[in-house]
Design an enzyme around this catalytic site. Structure first.
Site, short mmCIF file in Angstrom:
data_model
loop_
_atom_site.label_atom_id
_atom_site.label_comp_id
_atom_site.label_asym_id
_atom_site.label_seq_id
_atom_site.Cartn_x
_atom_site.Cartn_y
_atom_site.Cartn_z
N ASN A 4 -12.09 -66.75 -4.23
CA ASN A 4 -13.29 -66.16 -3.64
C ASN A 4 -14.09 -67.13 -2.79
O ASN A 4 -14.82 -66.72 -1.88
CB ASN A 4 -14.17 -65.56 -4.74
CG ASN A 4 -13.61 -64.26 -5.28
OD1 ASN A 4 -12.65 -63.73 -4.74
ND2 ASN A 4 -14.21 -63.74 -6.33
N GLU A 43 0.83 -1.20 0.00
CA GLU A 43 0.00 0.00 0.00
C GLU A 43 0.88 1.26 0.00
O GLU A 43 1.87 1.35 0.74
CB GLU A 43 -0.87 -0.05 1.26
CG GLU A 43 -1.83 1.08 1.47
CD GLU A 43 -2.61 0.89 2.77
OE1 GLU A 43 -3.67 1.52 2.89
OE2 GLU A 43 -2.16 0.12 3.66
N LYS A 85 -9.32 2.45 -2.04
CA LYS A 85 -9.58 1.83 -0.73
C LYS A 85 -10.93 2.28 -0.19
O LYS A 85 -11.29 3.46 -0.27
CB LYS A 85 -8.46 2.22 0.24
CG LYS A 85 -8.47 1.48 1.57
CD LYS A 85 -7.21 1.81 2.37
CE LYS A 85 -7.13 1.07 3.68
NZ LYS A 85 -5.87 1.36 4.41
N CYS A 118 -5.44 -3.23 2.46
CA CYS A 118 -5.21 -3.30 3.91
C CYS A 118 -6.48 -3.44 4.74
O CYS A 118 -7.07 -4.52 4.82
CB CYS A 118 -4.39 -2.10 4.35
SG CYS A 118 -3.61 -2.34 5.98
#
Length: 645
Positions: A444, A46, A115, A173
């Protein structure tokens, strides 16, 4: 990159507060280095052009003009690449100054994102210098840095024309720290990646909070989240900044920087994985389909690429098993507790006081017995009411027989031996089957005879049969239909074979120094086998993994097929990047076998017994997996065949 991956970098370059020339030199250099390392998207902090801590200097026209002038330098420096970058800059307008992110690609200023939420508490005074841009405001179009009609606002998304699932949203932010961040709107409007340009100061405990916030927001939003934070060169007049950069994907932290290190972090995020997860979770789609504000968005098409982007993401070769010993031990205890609690609930519900288990001396039945013991302890039922039946026949070896007997004794269960060879031979006679023909009938008949005994003995003792088969066997159909396939409750039904081994090892470590531990370690050392064919010189002659393939390969494939629905091509690509000790030819061979067996054996899963889900992957037809038993595997097999080495 291919298969939905995109490489992201988050950087906190050196700066001097209010020295735009110096700052932009470092931004350009860091951008160049990141692109050289393959970054396709680079995020800076920023107000990184000016520095975040300029205070009332933001009211100085000279600073605002210098910032705009230097932004032109960044735009010019981006001309030779197709890597997207976001950089923080103040934007002065008639009505106020905005804290913004400039999105730049290939010599063009694509948009300016403002912002929305300005902190104005404690050590923060952003409302003193800046004006918020409310989320409900319409996007404006401004002239800035030599470009006309640049989209300006909050509701702006960037769509990659090549990888259409890559949709990028941006916030700054404090926007993340509010109850409903702008990114939540971005996500519901289609964003799969959120970038955050931040400059949060560092105080005790804040790094943990920030990390958890980014991880949890990416998990709730099912997105990738890249967070670039202001670094140690910001003013320390009243605060300290640490440059804590983070990249997360759907709740998992992929990369983070050490505090005060000035480190640029990189991560390959999987956009395809994010999309698959969203499709799987219906409530996400319901939320997205009912948003009413996507019409308010400006969508900007772009083309991101970087030929230097190389795949560097960690691919876990054993996705079901944590590699860290401490985490693995914690995971094992958690899984064991879930298994035992699931069975305990069933025992309480049906007021059952006994259980029957077919104990072979192999891994699966060993784990089933150990879990049953825990469940009996939880319900206060004496362990002697667990009947462990060993049923030796043509393929049983002394090693597995002795281990089964010792295991039952050490666990406190009641051991019963029932030899089945005579009954099976009688069955051969009834079927007119030659005992010397060792085919599927030969095998089986033994498996079904054992199941019949278990079921009938459970009736005799007013108990239930505890199933021993695991998730990997269910996926491959490696069980006899109406044989070991059937039980009253399958405690291992959601446990993959690669995890079974570690669960048994956990019990062995917990009882270290005892005869139980010795027995468990010997069982762990015994080859996995159904023991249906006669031994060779007293040794196991029928090794499961020689017949169906390595379980660590099958479990790797199983995880990515069920958890994310990845294509055979992507799974093979990931297997090449994982630390798996097999060559590509071997991987492709067993990949094809997996798909053949997985499709052809669905009928066994369609009627599998109850069993609690304990992990993210399961095959219960009542829960995670519904599939027609007669579905064709042709698409998947054709894709495997077309992968030329």
């Amino acid at each position: 990159m291919e298969f939905g991956f995109v490489k992201i970098a988050c950087a906190s370059p050196a700066l001097k507060v209010a020295d735009c020339d110096y700052n932009v030199c470092n931004i350009i250099e860091e951008f160049r280095k990141s692109v050289e390392r393959g970054a396709e998207i680079v995020v800076f902090p920023e107000l990184s052009v000016t520095g975040y801590t300029c205070g009332d200097l933001f009211f100085q026209q000279s600073l605002l003009q210098s910032a705009e002038k230097n932004l032109v330098r960044i735009i010019e420096a981006s001309k030779s690449t197709k890597s997207l970058l976001f950089v923080g800059i103040p934007v002065g307008r008639t009505e106020g100054i905005y804290n913004c992110a400039a999105a730049i690609l290939n010599g063009k200023l694509l948009a300016v994102i403002a912002k929305s939420y300005l902190p104005n508490y404690g050590e923060f005074y952003e409302r003193r210098q800046f004006t918020p841009f409310e989320q409900t405001q319409n996007t404006l179009f401004i002239d800035f840095a030599g470009f006309k009609n640049v989209p300006f606002g909050t509701n702006i998304l960037f769509k990659d024309i090549n990888q259409k699932s890559l949709v990028i949203g941006c916030e700054l932010c404090e926007d993340l720290w509010v109850p409903v961040p702008p990114s939540s709107r971005h996500i519901l409007a289609g964003a799969t990646l959120i970038v955050n340009l931040s400059c949060g100061n560092e105080i005790i405990g804040k790094a943990d909070y920030r990390r958890n916030l980014v991880k949890s927001h990416s998990a709730r939003s099912i997105c990738a989240y890249a967070y670039a934070n202001g670094g140690k060169d910001e003013s320390t007049q009243d605060m300290v900044f640490a440059g804590h950069n983070l990249i997360a994907e759907n709740g998992t932290l992929l990369a983070q920087s050490e505090l005060f290190s000035g480190e640029t972090i990189f991560a390959d995020v999987d956009i395809e994985r994010i999309c698959q997860e969203r499709r799987h979770i219906g409530s996400f789609g319901f939320s997205a389909n009912h948003n009413t504000f996507s019409k308010d968005y400006v969508f900007i098409d772009l083309e991101i690429s970087n030929p230097k982007a190389e795949f560097q993401r960690f691919v876990d070769s054993h996705p079901f098993v944590p590699s860290d010993k401490q985490k693995r031990s914690e995971r094992c205890l958690e899984v064991i507790s879930l298994q035992a609690q699931g069975l305990a609930k069933r025992l309480r519900h049906i007021n059952c006081q006994s259980a029957v288990i077919g104990l072979s001396g192999g891994l699966d039945s060993t784990l089933a017995l150990l879990i049953t013991c825990r469940a009996f302890d939880l319900t206060g039922i004496p362990r002697k009411k667990i009947t462990a039946i060993t049923m030796p026949c043509f393929g049983t070896t002394d090693r597995t027989y002795n281990n089964a007997c010792k295991l039952a004794k050490e666990c406190g269960a009641t051991l019963k031996e029932i030899k089945i060879a005579q009954a099976v031979r009688q069955h051969f006679m009834d079927l007119e089957h030659d005992e010397n023909i060792h085919d599927v009938t030969y095998e089986n008949c033994q498996a079904r005879e054992r199941t019949q005994i278990l079921m009938d003995y459970a009736n005799k003792t007013n108990g239930i049969v505890i199933g021993t088969g695991d998730l990997s066997e269910l996926a491959l159909g490696w069980c006899t239909y109406n044989g070991d396939h059937m039980s009253m409750y399958g405690v291992n039904s959601s446990i993959p074979k690669t995890l079974v081994r570690y669960l048994v090892e956990w019990f062995a470590q917990e009882s270290k120094g005892s005869l139980l531990s010795e027995t468990l370690f010997d069982i762990l050392d015994t080859p996995v086998s159904p023991e249906l064919l006669p031994p060779s010189n007293g040794q196991i002659s029928q090794v499961t993994e020689d017949l169906v393939g390595p379980y660590e390969l099958h479990d790797f494939v199983l995880y990515h097929v069920l958890r994310f629905g990845f294509s055979p091509s992507k799974i093979f690509f990931l297997s090449q990047k994982a630390d798996l000790p097999y060559d590509d030819k071997t991987k492709l061979k067993w990949l094809k076998i997996f798909y053949k067996r997985f499709f052809s054996q669905q009928f066994k899963r369609s009627c599998m017994p109850d069993g609690a889900k304990v992990g993210t992957v399961n095959l219960s037809p009542r829960g995670d997996w519904r599939m027609p038993s007669d579905a064709s595997a042709e698409i998947w097999l054709k894709e495997v065949d077309e992968m030329n080495l």
